[in-house]
Design a protein around this motif. Structure first.
Motif, mmCIF file in Angstrom:
data_model
loop_
_atom_site.group_PDB
_atom_site.id
_atom_site.type_symbol
_atom_site.label_atom_id
_atom_site.label_comp_id
_atom_site.label_asym_id
_atom_site.label_seq_id
_atom_site.Cartn_x
_atom_site.Cartn_y
_atom_site.Cartn_z
ATOM 1 N N ARG A 1 0.855 -1.187 0.000
ATOM 2 C CA ARG A 1 0.000 0.000 0.000
ATOM 3 C C ARG A 1 0.895 1.242 0.000
ATOM 4 O O ARG A 1 1.675 1.450 0.940
ATOM 5 C CB ARG A 1 -0.893 -0.046 1.232
ATOM 6 N N PRO A 2 0.832 2.085 -1.028
ATOM 7 C CA PRO A 2 1.713 3.250 -1.115
ATOM 8 C C PRO A 2 1.653 4.157 0.111
ATOM 9 O O PRO A 2 2.678 4.687 0.552
ATOM 10 C CB PRO A 2 1.218 3.980 -2.370
ATOM 11 N N GLU A 3 0.444 4.284 0.668
ATOM 12 C CA GLU A 3 0.281 5.158 1.838
ATOM 13 C C GLU A 3 1.081 4.678 3.042
ATOM 14 O O GLU A 3 1.400 5.464 3.939
ATOM 15 C CB GLU A 3 -1.212 5.243 2.214
ATOM 16 N N ASP A 4 1.397 3.392 3.067
ATOM 17 C CA ASP A 4 2.190 2.844 4.169
ATOM 18 C C ASP A 4 3.688 3.064 3.952
ATOM 19 O O ASP A 4 4.499 2.672 4.785
ATOM 20 C CB ASP A 4 1.923 1.341 4.323
ATOM 21 N N HIS A 5 4.022 3.656 2.828
ATOM 22 C CA HIS A 5 5.438 3.855 2.495
ATOM 23 C C HIS A 5 5.721 5.311 2.134
ATOM 24 O O HIS A 5 6.599 5.601 1.317
ATOM 25 C CB HIS A 5 5.840 2.940 1.340
ATOM 26 N N GLY A 6 4.975 6.212 2.749
ATOM 27 C CA GLY A 6 5.272 7.631 2.604
ATOM 28 C C GLY A 6 4.585 8.364 1.480
ATOM 29 O O GLY A 6 4.805 9.567 1.304
ATOM 30 N N VAL A 7 3.764 7.682 0.682
ATOM 31 C CA VAL A 7 3.052 8.369 -0.391
ATOM 32 C C VAL A 7 1.798 9.013 0.201
ATOM 33 O O VAL A 7 0.973 8.316 0.808
ATOM 34 C CB VAL A 7 2.645 7.389 -1.516
ATOM 35 N N PRO A 8 1.616 10.329 0.045
ATOM 36 C CA PRO A 8 0.420 10.992 0.581
ATOM 37 C C PRO A 8 -0.853 10.364 0.014
ATOM 38 O O PRO A 8 -0.904 10.047 -1.190
ATOM 39 C CB PRO A 8 0.583 12.446 0.105
ATOM 40 N N PRO A 9 -1.869 10.164 0.850
ATOM 41 C CA PRO A 9 -3.102 9.516 0.390
ATOM 42 C C PRO A 9 -3.721 10.170 -0.841
ATOM 43 O O PRO A 9 -4.206 9.475 -1.736
ATOM 44 C CB PRO A 9 -4.031 9.619 1.607
#
Length: 213
Positions: free
Chosen positions: A118-126
């Motif tokens: 999940r990108p959000e779990d790796h620093g990507v803003p939702p």
């Protein structure tokens, strides 16, 4: 020896070359024997950068699948050591063509690390992840899970027994629900609204599964 010289001497394909270079891959005994039969040069002067190429379809699909999962070009590029322009260029490609084998290998490695994360779990803003998913959806890019063989140019995305978006939404939402995601998180992961998910369940005459939260 560079990749092209090894493949020519061993008589193997680019895909066989890649599999032989990956420590976790299983290769055919004939491939092993062909590579081991190549004489080792007594001296190699300098470093030769491989110019070998391979079919680009799998590379394009992998980059597009990462976008479908919410990974923006900047995040993918950072993992690869590329510029975002490189990734944007790949995202815009379609049809038939070739890419450098080393590029395909790099993207294959990063794809395996990122496709189910999940990108959000790796620093990507939702909001960036959601924007990327919607961008991919508008262009008809397919997620990783629908490819039986992502490298096969003749393969078609499999969204179930019938290739229908509602079936894909129902199936994917059920899996995410089993993982404990909330309605908001499921909708965001799928790149649609929860109302759309509910309508998909209704059209498929399938009860909505228990949702966390």
């Amino acid at each position: 020896m560079d990749d092209a010289s090894i493949m020519a001497s061993a008589g193997i394909s680019p895909d066989a070359m890649y599999k032989a270079a990956v420590t976790t891959a299983v290769i055919m005994r004939a491939t092993e024997e062909a590579i081991l039969a190549v004489p080792i040069p007594t001296a190699v002067s300098g470093v030769v950068i491989s110019r070998a190429k391979t079919d680009a379809v799998g590379t394009w699909r992998r980059v597009q699948a990462l976008a479908a999962a919410g990974w923006p070009a900047t995040a993918v590029a950072a993992r690869l050591g590329f510029t975002s322009t490189n990734i944007t260029h790949l995202l815009r490609q379609c049809g038939s063509g070739k890419v450098y084998l080393r590029t395909a290998n790099q993207i294959r490695r990063v794809y395996l690390e990122m496709w189910d994360q999940r990108p959000e779990d790796h620093g990507v803003p939702p909001h960036i992840a959601l924007k990327t998913r919607r961008y991919a959806a508008r262009r008809g890019w397919h997620p990783a899970a629908v490819w039986d063989d992502i490298d096969d140019p003749t393969a078609m995305p499999q969204y179930g027994e019938q290739v229908r978006r509602d079936e894909a939404i129902v199936e994917d939402a059920a899996e995410l629900a089993r993982q404990g995601l909330s309605r908001e998180a499921i909708a965001e992961r799928l790149g649609v609204s929860w109302a759309y998910v509910s309508r998909a369940y209704s059209r498929q005459r399938t009860p909505v599964p228990p949702i966390a939260g």
